[in-house]
Enzyme design. Structure first.
Site, PDB file in Angstrom:
ATOM      1  N   ASP A  53       0.843  -1.206   0.000  1.00 10.11           N
ATOM      2  CA  ASP A  53       0.000   0.000   0.000  1.00 10.11           C
ATOM      3  C   ASP A  53       0.874   1.251   0.000  1.00 10.11           C
ATOM      4  O   ASP A  53       0.369   2.369  -0.030  1.00 10.11           O
ATOM      5  CB  ASP A  53      -1.016  -0.014   1.150  1.00 10.11           C
ATOM      6  CG  ASP A  53      -0.369  -0.071   2.514  1.00 10.11           C
ATOM      7  OD1 ASP A  53       0.869  -0.192   2.594  1.00 10.11           O
ATOM      8  OD2 ASP A  53      -1.108   0.011   3.519  1.00 10.11           O
ATOM      9  N   SER A  54       2.219   1.054  -0.012  1.00  2.96           N
ATOM     10  CA  SER A  54       3.124   2.174  -0.266  1.00  2.96           C
ATOM     11  C   SER A  54       2.873   2.737  -1.670  1.00  2.96           C
ATOM     12  O   SER A  54       3.367   3.818  -2.010  1.00  2.96           O
ATOM     13  CB  SER A  54       4.589   1.739  -0.124  1.00  2.96           C
ATOM     14  OG  SER A  54       4.824   0.539  -0.831  1.00  2.96           O
ATOM     15  N   LYS A 122      -1.494  -9.303   2.835  1.00  5.17           N
ATOM     16  CA  LYS A 122      -0.748  -8.866   4.030  1.00  5.17           C
ATOM     17  C   LYS A 122      -1.603  -7.883   4.821  1.00  5.17           C
ATOM     18  O   LYS A 122      -2.251  -7.006   4.239  1.00  5.17           O
ATOM     19  CB  LYS A 122       0.588  -8.221   3.636  1.00  5.17           C
ATOM     20  CG  LYS A 122       1.360  -7.660   4.842  1.00  5.17           C
ATOM     21  CD  LYS A 122       2.819  -7.369   4.533  1.00  5.17           C
ATOM     22  CE  LYS A 122       3.070  -6.060   3.841  1.00  5.17           C
ATOM     23  NZ  LYS A 122       2.656  -4.865   4.588  1.00  5.17           N
ATOM     24  N   GLU A 124      -1.627  -5.428   8.587  1.00  5.41           N
ATOM     25  CA  GLU A 124      -0.801  -4.832   9.638  1.00  5.41           C
ATOM     26  C   GLU A 124      -1.455  -5.020  11.004  1.00  5.41           C
ATOM     27  O   GLU A 124      -2.649  -4.767  11.162  1.00  5.41           O
ATOM     28  CB  GLU A 124      -0.619  -3.325   9.383  1.00  5.41           C
ATOM     29  CG  GLU A 124       0.175  -3.036   8.126  1.00  5.41           C
ATOM     30  CD  GLU A 124       0.390  -1.533   7.908  1.00  5.41           C
ATOM     31  OE1 GLU A 124       0.027  -0.727   8.783  1.00  5.41           O
ATOM     32  OE2 GLU A 124       0.933  -1.183   6.849  1.00  5.41           O
ATOM     33  N   GLU A 191       9.014  -4.225  10.637  1.00  9.81           N
ATOM     34  CA  GLU A 191       9.454  -2.936  10.101  1.00  9.81           C
ATOM     35  C   GLU A 191      10.020  -2.046  11.203  1.00  9.81           C
ATOM     36  O   GLU A 191       9.376  -1.800  12.227  1.00  9.81           O
ATOM     37  CB  GLU A 191       8.273  -2.235   9.395  1.00  9.81           C
ATOM     38  CG  GLU A 191       8.674  -0.885   8.811  1.00  9.81           C
ATOM     39  CD  GLU A 191       7.709  -0.340   7.772  1.00  9.81           C
ATOM     40  OE1 GLU A 191       6.737  -1.036   7.397  1.00  9.81           O
ATOM     41  OE2 GLU A 191       7.934   0.810   7.338  1.00  9.81           O
TER      42      GLU A 191
HETATM   43  O1  KIV Z   1       3.559  -1.101   1.697  1.00  4.00           O
HETATM   44  C1  KIV Z   1       4.731  -1.490   1.708  1.00  4.00           C
HETATM   45  O2  KIV Z   1       5.535  -1.207   0.813  1.00  4.00           O
HETATM   46  C2  KIV Z   1       5.164  -2.297   2.848  1.00  4.00           C
HETATM   47  C3  KIV Z   1       6.627  -2.579   2.980  1.00  4.00           C
HETATM   48  C4  KIV Z   1       7.348  -1.382   3.443  1.00  4.00           C
HETATM   49  C5  KIV Z   1       6.898  -3.744   3.841  1.00  4.00           C
HETATM   50  O3  KIV Z   1       4.373  -2.692   3.648  1.00  4.00           O
END
Ligand code: KIV
Length: 273
Positions: A53-54, A122, A124, A191
């Site tokens: 989600d980056s 994924k 969090e 992280e």
């Molecule tokens: O969204 C992302 O890119 C991430 C990584 C930094 C692990 O969660």
């Protein structure tokens, strides 16, 4: 078991990652958000591609990861999956699609799996999201956890500083790692936490841990592709190693193109019909 060496597998699965941990082979993971980049990253031999989600930051220009939507993550995920032949593709569940309600979490995860073709999702968080994790896993969807600095909680933390430096937070992180692993998560991202803590967690808990800013004592490493290629310039945390300076290369190429067009040097005689 012949699948244990990631270099000789046709397709990386969650089981390959488990086998790599057992053999002490390090796991490589990078983000990608589009077809062309994913094709390059996959053909270079990466083990896991994270559709992070980056994308909210590096693709859409938002300050945080919070605004990106489920539809947008599905668009990025499907684009990446179309390109990938070997790597395991993991898609981040965006903020607001799993925290409050485990039934909604399952519905969101099912949409991601059906509409992207990815291999896993994924999420969090630790104990707070355990019900959602359990419900998604019970539908046969592999889940990767994410502990330590969890950017979707930036408004709670207030900063992107290193997490779990104090004993109480370190203890909670270790407990959360146990909970996620016992629930059935196949791997967990750690992280921005102290390297010693990350190593202890990776030694104590038997799933593969992928670190970002978590030192060398974990089972693999992940970076955001825009950062490691030097496409982003303003973001420079200590953990980031830049393998290229693509920003300068791209700006140089564009400047040469602009100059050629203005000077009527492009296209030349061979570059026309
Ligand atoms: O969204 C992302 O890119 C991430 C990584 C930094 C692990 O969660």
């Amino acid at each position: 078991m012949s699948v244990a060496n990631s270099t000789n597998v046709k397709r990386v699965t969650t089981h390959v990652l488990q086998a790599m941990k057992l053999k002490g082979e390090k796991i490589s993971m990078l983000t990608a958000y589009d077809y062309s980049m994913a094709k390059l990253v996959d053909s270079a031999g990466i083990d896991v591609i994270l559709v992070g989600d980056s994308a909210s930051n590096v693709m859409a220009g938002h300050q945080t990861t919070l605004p990106i939507t489920l539809d947008q993550m599905i668009y990025h995920g499907a684009s990446v999956v179309r390109a990938v032949e070997r790597a395991l593709v993991v898609v981040d569940m965006p903020f607001g699609t799993y925290q409050g309600n485990s039934k909604e979490a399952l519905a969101s995860a099912i949409r991601i799996m059906k509409e992207t073709g990815a291999g896993a999702v994924k999420l969090e968080g630790g104990s707070e999201i355990l019900e959602s994790v359990g419900r998604i896993l019970s539908a046969g969807i592999p889940v990767m956890g994410h502990l330590g600095l969890t950017p979707q909680s930036i408004n709670k933390f207030g900063t992107y500083a290193v997490r779990a430096k104090k004993d109480a937070e370190a203890q909670k992180l270790l407990e959360d790692a146990h909970l996620l692993a016992e629930a059935g998560c196949f791997s967990i991202v750690l992280e921005k936490i102290p390297a010693q803590l990350a190593q202890k967690v990776a030694e104590e808990v038997k799933v593969p841990f992928i670190g970002i800013g978590a030192g060398p004592g974990v089972d693999g490493q992940v970076l955001v592709i825009h950062d490691m290629l030097g496409l982003t310039q303003e973001f420079s945390p200590r953990f980031l190693r830049r393998y290229h300076n693509l920003a300068d290369e791209i700006k140089g190429a564009v400047a040469r193109y602009v100059a050629d067009v203005r000077a009527r040097e492009f296209p030349n005689e061979q570059e026309q019909y």
